[in-house]
Design a protein around this motif. Structure first.
Motif: not given
Length: 715
Positions: A407-409, A582-585, A588-589, A599-600
């Motif tokens: 995860m990248r905050l 949350l991270t996967w969706v 990661d787009g 996604p950004y």
């Protein structure tokens, strides 16, 4: 006369022991039942006072201070006796072909300069202007909105209309405007639209679910009306407190979201127990007393857990979280107050009329509560082989949580928060492509005794030459604001690397060589960078606070060490799985086209921490409610396994209904425009779904079967 003993001596009279004092919650609810009209009138008076107070209490809204260096720059500008004029940009590109529409650029610059009452500092790449504002067949015309602070909005709208007129005169050119006011305006407008849309969807959806749950219109309306009054009161009180505590737009969304969720849930727990007791043949007073002694106490413990967990956000020291914490704690507290005062009073006043408006097919069947055969079968299967089933379910959640390791905050830039179908956002993206950093530049605030000196002006020129980008300056009182376009999208690694290089290398080598001045970098990229750094620095402290607090509260409530440990571990598993999804969706787009977002490459920096404290509290609703049903059966002398099966099956209707409502409320936010709210909706809905299915049906029964019978009754 005193009685005599066998020996003939006088004996003191025997007295029966005084009745045991009822718990505080029971006394409050009992008073509300006995004085039902007064309790209802008091609640309505509270709602009215809050709404009137929001309209009548004067004062200016408090302002939040950003963290880190961006907050220093913000405080310097606030201390000036002038305001920073808004900067707007207009991108001019050919509608067809590849040649620069020079006539449109000249006409735009001339038209803007002719309205000195509206705009100032018009810059163009033509007529001797800045050649850095030219990129191939694209030109950038910039200006500042002129006028006193109170006339800025009107002047901006007039300037925007003037730009549209120029565009109509030049069909060979495409004009696109994006800047300080145009971007903030579209964000505010979309937020209002989102709030209105969420209300239009969530209220009817919640009522429909409640109608099916209770099978009667009156019973379904009670939780919804309580939740609506809680939200309205929360908004009113927060509008008054906003004079002292900074409240941002996210807080308003949280109040509606959390207020609806907990308001309906708490009323649902209580009302279902009352109807269950009435269906068992008890009179109304006994049913209300039993509901208070069981579901009422569960609601209090759960609500206090939510409120205290939320206060952990204050440990971050972030002003943005202060308003958010105040708003959510306030609305949960109001839901608690209503559940033990106005709710028992309303049920006492209605009596059996609560079942009016029954559904023709299922209304009569819904009056009583029955154990769920499906959940009983699932729980019975689990408790036969608890280690196997518990391990399998835990493994599933661990696998779901794995994406969270990457995860990248990072908060999205303004152009990334809303979809590109919004015209202003589409214009900003085109502008970003032709002139990187132009829509949301870094803002370097310079102050000190020599801020206005020639040496400072020369250093700004050196900075522009060193960076190779067009910079603009504006005097704000005794300070100077230098705007510098930054590479990257504004939220990606390139932008953050450029910011760090600007702060550590470029500024010390230029402005840092001038004596008598200080400087600090602000702007969207700087704020997001500083905010994420503070969150990362304090996250462990918030996590530790919430875990220790939850453990202490559950030990006090259940007088057991096994129950708190099990509940905390299950919460961590479900929250971790929600983080992974949350991270996967979003990062990661995956499912971007289905959910309607772009996604950004990151997850909103404040969301995981907020989800942790909120979910830790909300998950306790289900755990405590199910555990209390299990303890009731253990107290009746049944075996641990039968108590677990009966507790899961007996609470299935309430937990499933409460989870369905929460998921419905959170899912509504997936349909909103801003990606932040989509993330919030998906993350919370997934966590609640996991908690109400895999945790409730498999992990909790398996853990309780393995732990064995607790040693004491709940307090």
């Amino acid at each position: 006369m005193l009685p005599k003993s066998k020996s003939g001596a006088l004996s003191p009279p025997t007295t029966s022991p005084p009745p045991a004092k009822q718990p505080f919650v029971d006394r409050v609810a009992g008073w509300s039942v006995r004085h039902r009209v007064l309790a209802l009138a008091g609640w309505f008076a509270l709602v009215a006072a809050a709404l009137l107070g929001s309209a009548l209490v004067p004062g200016e809204d408090a302002s939040a201070t950003d963290p880190g260096e961006s907050g220093v720059a913000q405080e310097v500008l606030r201390a000036q006796d002038a305001y920073e004029p808004a900067l707007e940009n207009v991108l001019v590109q050919p509608a067809n072909g590849t040649d620069l529409p020079a006539r449109a650029v000249e006409d735009l610059a001339d038209s803007l300069r002719a309205r000195a009452d509206l705009v100032a500092d018009v810059r163009s790449p033509l007529d001797g202007g800045d050649p850095a504002l030219l990129s191939g067949a694209s030109a950038l015309v910039t200006f500042r909105v002129a006028g006193a602070e109170e006339s800025v909005r009107a002047n901006f709208e007039a300037a925007t209309a003037l730009i549209a007129e120029v565009g109509e005169r030049h069909p060979e050119a495409l004009l696109a405007q994006a800047g300080d006011l145009s971007l903030s305006t579209v964000v505010d407008e979309k937020l209002k639209e989102d709030m209105s849309r969420s209300q239009h969807f969530s209220l009817p959806l919640t009522l429909a679910i409640l109608f099916v749950v209770f099978g009667a219109l009156v019973a379904a309306a009670i939780p919804l009306l309580l939740a609506a009054s809680v939200v309205a009161t929360g908004f009113g009180l927060l509008a008054v407190l906003d004079n002292w505590v900074a409240v941002n737009s996210a807080t308003s969304v949280m109040i509606m979201l959390v207020g609806m969720a907990v308001g309906v849930d708490y009323a649902l727990f209580y009302l279902r127990r009352v109807r269950e007791e009435r269906a068992a043949g008890h009179d109304l007073d006994t049913a209300l007393a039993t509901a208070t002694r069981t579901s009422g106490r569960v609601v209090i413990v759960s609500g206090l857990t939510v409120m205290l967990c939320l206060t952990g956000l204050l440990l971050t020291g972030l002003d943005n979280f202060r308003g958010l914490t105040l708003g959510t704690v306030l609305v949960v507290g109001l839901a608690l107050l209503g559940s033990v005062t106005v709710l028992p009073a309303a049920l006492a006043l209605l009596g059996d009329r609560v079942n009016l408006g029954r559904l023709p097919w299922i209304g009569r069947r819904r009056t009583g509560a029955e154990e769920s055969r499906v959940w009983a079968a699932i729980a019975r299967t689990v408790v036969r082989r608890p280690l196997w089933w518990g391990s399998a379910a835990a493994l599933v959640l661990v696998v779901m949580a794995l994406p969270a390791l990457g995860m990248r905050l990072q908060s999205p830039a303004q152009v990334e928060s809303l979809p590109s179908s919004v015209p202003t956002i589409e214009a900003a993206l085109r502008m970003q492509e032709a002139f990187p950093g132009a829509p949301t530049p870094a803002r370097i605030v310079v102050w000190g005794p020599r801020a206005m000196s020639a040496e400072t002006t020369a250093a700004v020129g050196d900075l522009a030459s060193r960076l190779g980008v067009p910079v603009s300056t504006a005097d704000v009182g005794d300070a100077i604001v230098v705007r510098v376009p930054m590479p990257g999208s504004g939220s990606d690694d390139a932008s953050n690397a450029a910011l760090e290089h600007l702060r550590a290398t470029d500024l010390p080598a230029t402005l840092g060589e001038v004596d008598g001045i200080e400087f600090a970098v602000a702007g969207r990229t700087a704020f997001a960078h500083d905010f994420a750094a503070r969150v990362a620095e304090r996250t462990w402290l918030v996590f530790a606070f919430v875990l220790v607090l939850a453990f202490a509260l559950l030990v006090a409530a259940f007088r057991s060490l096994a129950i708190p440990v099990v509940s905390i571990l299950l919460n961590l598993l479900s929250i971790g799985a929600a983080y992974g999804m949350l991270t996967w969706v979003f990062q990661d787009g995956n499912l971007a086209s289905v959910l309607g977002f772009e996604p950004y490459g990151g997850v909103v920096d404040w969301l995981p921490l907020f989800m942790f404290v909120l979910l830790f509290g909300l998950s306790m609703d289900y755990h405590i409610f199910i555990l209390s049903r299990i303890r009731e059966r253990l107290s009746a002398g049944v075996s641990v396994r039968e108590a677990v099966v009966g507790g899961v099956a007996g609470s299935a209707g309430v937990v499933s209904s409460a989870a369905a409502i929460m998921i419905a409320v959170f899912t509504v936010f997936v349909a909103l425009s801003a990606i932040e709210y989509k993330m919030l909706g998906v993350g919370m809905a997934v966590a609640i779904l996991i908690d109400a299915t895999l945790v409730r049906g498999v992990l909790l029964p398996a853990a309780m079967a393995l732990a064995g019978k607790p040693s004491a009754r709940p307090s």
